[in-house]
Scaffold this motif. Structure first.
Motif, short mmCIF file in Angstrom:
data_model
loop_
_atom_site.label_atom_id
_atom_site.label_comp_id
_atom_site.label_asym_id
_atom_site.label_seq_id
_atom_site.Cartn_x
_atom_site.Cartn_y
_atom_site.Cartn_z
N GLY A 64 -8.50 -12.13 3.71
CA GLY A 64 -8.25 -11.88 2.30
C GLY A 64 -8.49 -10.45 1.88
N LYS A 65 -8.88 -9.65 2.82
CA LYS A 65 -9.10 -8.25 2.48
C LYS A 65 -7.80 -7.47 2.63
CE LYS A 65 -12.58 -4.69 3.18
NZ LYS A 65 -13.60 -4.15 4.08
N GLN A 66 -7.39 -6.89 1.55
CA GLN A 66 -6.10 -6.19 1.56
C GLN A 66 -6.28 -4.76 2.05
OE1 GLN A 66 -2.90 -7.10 0.03
NE2 GLN A 66 -3.56 -9.23 0.07
N GLN A 67 -5.31 -4.34 2.82
CA GLN A 67 -5.27 -2.92 3.17
C GLN A 67 -4.90 -2.12 1.91
OE1 GLN A 67 -5.00 -0.97 6.22
NE2 GLN A 67 -5.99 -2.57 7.41
N PRO A 68 -5.53 -1.00 1.71
CA PRO A 68 -5.11 -0.18 0.57
C PRO A 68 -3.69 0.29 0.78
CG PRO A 68 -6.63 1.04 1.97
CD PRO A 68 -6.60 -0.37 2.48
N PRO A 69 -2.90 0.37 -0.27
CA PRO A 69 -1.51 0.81 -0.09
C PRO A 69 -1.45 2.22 0.46
CG PRO A 69 -2.11 0.74 -2.41
CD PRO A 69 -3.23 0.11 -1.65
N LEU A 70 -0.51 2.38 1.35
CA LEU A 70 -0.36 3.68 1.99
C LEU A 70 0.05 4.72 0.95
CD1 LEU A 70 -0.58 4.39 5.02
CD2 LEU A 70 1.91 4.33 5.08
N LYS A 71 -0.65 5.81 0.96
CA LYS A 71 -0.32 6.87 0.00
C LYS A 71 0.77 7.75 0.57
CE LYS A 71 -4.38 7.38 -2.88
NZ LYS A 71 -5.43 8.32 -3.34
#
Ligand SMILES: [Zn+2]
Ligand SMILES: [Zn+2]
Length: 70
Positions: free
Chosen positions: A7-14
């Motif tokens: 359930g831990k989301q990867q932060p969106p790629l900048k």
């Protein structure tokens, strides 16, 4: 007991628009001004720089038009 990682989301790629091609993913050939060919002496000669395409894939973003922000 916890389940790690679930359930831990990867932060969106900048990303940002590629500064080399201004987000287009390709660069208009400066040698032929995007025409791809020249017409010297009533003949056609293709631009060696872009192989007659008038543009070429941006090396900086590999044609994506965006680059990762560190
Ligand atoms: Zn060219
Ligand atoms: Zn680019």
């Amino acid at each position: 007991m916890s389940i790690l990682g679930l359930g831990k989301q990867q932060p969106p790629l900048k990303t940002k628009d590629c500064p080399e091609c201004e987000g287009k993913g390709y660069i208009i050939c400066p040698e032929c001004d995007g025409k791809g060919k020249f017409y010297p002496f009533n003949s056609i000669s293709y631009c060696y720089h872009c192989n007659g395409k008038g543009k070429y894939t941006c090396d900086n973003c590999h044609g994506l038009g965006w680059v990762k922000v560190n």
